[in-house]
Design a protein around this motif. Structure first.
Motif, PDB file in Angstrom:
ATOM      1  N   THR A 162     -64.076  26.773 -84.284  1.00 33.34           N
ATOM      2  CA  THR A 162     -63.850  27.461 -83.014  1.00 33.34           C
ATOM      3  C   THR A 162     -64.120  28.961 -83.132  1.00 33.34           C
ATOM      4  OG1 THR A 162     -61.520  27.745 -83.537  1.00 33.34           O
ATOM      5  CG2 THR A 162     -62.124  25.791 -82.265  1.00 33.34           C
ATOM      6  N   PRO A 163     -64.471  29.587 -82.013  1.00 33.59           N
ATOM      7  CA  PRO A 163     -64.741  31.036 -82.042  1.00 33.59           C
ATOM      8  C   PRO A 163     -63.451  31.843 -82.226  1.00 33.59           C
ATOM      9  CG  PRO A 163     -64.931  30.196 -79.804  1.00 33.59           C
ATOM     10  CD  PRO A 163     -64.708  29.006 -80.694  1.00 33.59           C
ATOM     11  N   VAL A 164     -63.628  33.093 -82.640  1.00 30.74           N
ATOM     12  CA  VAL A 164     -62.519  34.039 -82.757  1.00 30.74           C
ATOM     13  C   VAL A 164     -62.744  35.160 -81.755  1.00 30.74           C
ATOM     14  CG1 VAL A 164     -62.002  33.523 -85.171  1.00 30.74           C
ATOM     15  CG2 VAL A 164     -63.704  35.281 -84.634  1.00 30.74           C
ATOM     16  N   LYS A 165     -61.706  35.955 -81.524  1.00 29.10           N
ATOM     17  CA  LYS A 165     -61.830  37.108 -80.627  1.00 29.10           C
ATOM     18  C   LYS A 165     -61.355  38.353 -81.356  1.00 29.10           C
ATOM     19  CE  LYS A 165     -57.380  36.202 -78.306  1.00 29.10           C
ATOM     20  NZ  LYS A 165     -56.668  36.383 -79.526  1.00 29.10           N
ATOM     21  N   LEU A 166     -61.869  39.503 -80.915  1.00 26.74           N
ATOM     22  CA  LEU A 166     -61.426  40.763 -81.500  1.00 26.74           C
ATOM     23  C   LEU A 166     -59.972  41.022 -81.124  1.00 26.74           C
ATOM     24  CD1 LEU A 166     -64.442  43.178 -80.951  1.00 26.74           C
ATOM     25  CD2 LEU A 166     -63.507  42.421 -83.143  1.00 26.74           C
ATOM     26  N   LYS A 191     -60.791  27.661 -90.482  1.00 27.19           N
ATOM     27  CA  LYS A 191     -60.557  26.885 -89.252  1.00 27.19           C
ATOM     28  C   LYS A 191     -59.296  27.323 -88.512  1.00 27.19           C
ATOM     29  CE  LYS A 191     -62.873  22.769 -91.028  1.00 27.19           C
ATOM     30  NZ  LYS A 191     -63.994  22.550 -90.199  1.00 27.19           N
ATOM     31  N   LYS A 192     -58.354  27.950 -89.204  1.00 25.55           N
ATOM     32  CA  LYS A 192     -57.113  28.393 -88.562  1.00 25.55           C
ATOM     33  C   LYS A 192     -57.275  29.741 -87.853  1.00 25.55           C
ATOM     34  CE  LYS A 192     -55.217  27.983 -92.450  1.00 25.55           C
ATOM     35  NZ  LYS A 192     -54.884  27.715 -93.759  1.00 25.55           N
ATOM     36  N   ALA A 193     -58.366  30.435 -88.090  1.00 28.30           N
ATOM     37  CA  ALA A 193     -58.543  31.779 -87.523  1.00 28.30           C
ATOM     38  C   ALA A 193     -58.779  31.729 -86.013  1.00 28.30           C
ATOM     39  CB  ALA A 193     -59.717  32.481 -88.201  1.00 28.30           C
ATOM     40  N   THR A 194     -58.118  32.641 -85.329  1.00 26.93           N
ATOM     41  CA  THR A 194     -58.320  32.824 -83.887  1.00 26.93           C
ATOM     42  C   THR A 194     -58.640  34.275 -83.556  1.00 26.93           C
ATOM     43  OG1 THR A 194     -55.939  33.187 -83.566  1.00 26.93           O
ATOM     44  CG2 THR A 194     -56.770  30.925 -83.244  1.00 26.93           C
TER      45      THR A 194
END
Length: 172
Positions: A67-71, A147-150
């Motif tokens: 999944t994508p992450v955000k700043l 995979k846990k990064a958001t």
């Protein structure tokens, strides 16, 4: 999988070259006789550089099925503080001059979720060249593709001679 990621990263580097958002200044000739360039990030280009890195990381994460992450402004602040501190210490390492760890820095910045990893670099290269180098190493690649990064924090400090101290922090 690594081949797909490599092809995607090369494509992103080519696309990024269309609008660099930085000043390349000649520093003369190298020993090989080739002109060398210094990557200078202009003061007003912070968001361009951060979003170019975010978009590149999300493209790599998508290719890896993640999944994508955000700043996140708090992680950006923690990364910026550490980049400056590495320059003051004149060494790339994960502990600050006051002995604090990456976990301590993100907590100080007010980030209340888990800090998952930190990548650092001391280089004269662009952010995308630095990302490519991080993707070549299993440890730093695993931070980017966690995979846990958001959330993502990304910042740098550039010295007068052009050396850049990059810090990327992942959280979620």
């Amino acid at each position: 999988m690594v081949r797909i990621l490599s092809i995607l990263l090369v494509s992103l580097l080519g696309l990024a070259a269309c609008d660099t958002g930085y000043d390349a200044q000649s520093t003369g000739s190298s020993a090989s006789g080739l002109s060398t360039k210094v990557y200078r990030i202009r003061g007003g280009d912070t968001s361009k550089v951060q979003y170019r890195m975010l978009d590149s990381i999300n493209a790599l994460r998508q290719a890896a099925g993640t999944t994508p992450v955000k700043l996140d402004a708090r992680l950006n602040a923690a990364a910026a503080t550490h980049s400056r501190d590495m320059s003051v210490q004149n060494r790339p390492w994960h502990f600050s001059s006051d002995g604090s760890s990456p976990l301590d820095r993100v907590q100080r910045a007010g980030y209340d979720r888990a800090m998952l990893g930190e990548n650092i670099s001391e280089t004269y290269e662009t952010e995308l060249e630095t990302l490519a180098a991080w993707m070549e190493e299993p440890g730093t690649r695993s931070v980017i593709l966690d995979k846990k990064a958001t959330d993502l924090g990304f910042a740098w400090f550039q010295e007068g001679n052009g050396k850049i101290w990059w810090t990327l922090v992942m959280g979620g």
